[in-house]
Design an enzyme around this catalytic site. Sequence first.
Site, PDB file in Angstrom:
ATOM      1  N   ASP A 105      43.946  32.666  83.070  1.00  0.00           N
ATOM      2  CA  ASP A 105      42.569  32.178  83.116  1.00  0.00           C
ATOM      3  C   ASP A 105      41.630  33.272  83.625  1.00  0.00           C
ATOM      4  O   ASP A 105      42.056  34.171  84.349  1.00  0.00           O
ATOM      5  CB  ASP A 105      42.425  31.006  84.098  1.00  0.00           C
ATOM      6  CG  ASP A 105      43.362  29.868  83.764  1.00  0.00           C
ATOM      7  OD1 ASP A 105      43.669  29.695  82.580  1.00  0.00           O
ATOM      8  OD2 ASP A 105      43.779  29.182  84.709  1.00  0.00           O
TER       9      ASP A 105
HETATM   10  N1  URA Z   1      48.541  28.497  84.987  1.00  0.00           N
HETATM   11  C1  URA Z   1      47.226  28.335  85.170  1.00  0.00           C
HETATM   12  O1  URA Z   1      46.772  27.259  85.526  1.00  0.00           O
HETATM   13  N2  URA Z   1      46.422  29.382  84.959  1.00  0.00           N
HETATM   14  C2  URA Z   1      46.872  30.593  84.578  1.00  0.00           C
HETATM   15  O2  URA Z   1      46.084  31.521  84.400  1.00  0.00           O
HETATM   16  C3  URA Z   1      48.249  30.749  84.386  1.00  0.00           C
HETATM   17  C4  URA Z   1      49.058  29.680  84.596  1.00  0.00           C
END
Ligand code: URA
Length: 241
Positions: A105
Amino acid sequence: MSLTRLQKVMAQAGIASRRKCEELILAGRVTVNGKITTTLGTKVDPDKDEIRVDGKVIRKEPHIYLVLYKPPGYVTTVHDPQNRPTVMTLVRDYNQRIYPVGRLDYDTEGLLLMTNDGDFAYRLTHPKHHVPKTYLATVSGIPNKKALTSLRQGVKLEDGLTSPAKVQLVKKGTDSVLLKITLYEGRNRQVRRMCGAVGHPVLHLKRTSIGNLSLEGLKPGQYRTLTTEEVVELKNLVGLK
Ligand code: URA
């Protein structure tokens, strides 16, 4: 003569992931020996057939494998319609020829693999290979035993029950805790959704490892190439020689 599926040859040439290559084929952007081919099963001889994408001949490139310490505030796509900084700007030496394996993310920091080996990328992100990914998550509140058991055994999300995970309470604060979570599947925003679903939203998230790889020796924004041994080990994990 070795006949191989068109999308695999394209992925190996570093065009994009195998799935993306399938989209390019279906969109009629790929020609084999001058003829548009929209059939996904088409077999080609990479040494003899001339394959073009948007008119440009594809060529086998040496494979590049990088591990990047992604800082927060970067998107893990090659282009961002919202013009936010992309991880591509952190690996400029390699230009557009490599791309991220899976996603982190915008707000998440940590280990991101990048490569131009589409077949490898496809397998690493395929759920059937269960490559372990470890995260350090600071979550709001103090999860009780029931919440931790849920995280370990399976949390009901809108896309189904999560598979068993390793969850360790690393540090307890006054109104938050640090969890070490290892997942063996990789759904979109999975850690955030799992923790949110048990009532403990993620405040900070960092991926610390994928398979045998760690962030050791890297600062945010830095990257290094994988050693041959690391590539071989990862390939073994996903059934590639
Ligand atoms: N899980 C998440 O919630 N975000 C990420 O970036 C990776 C795994």
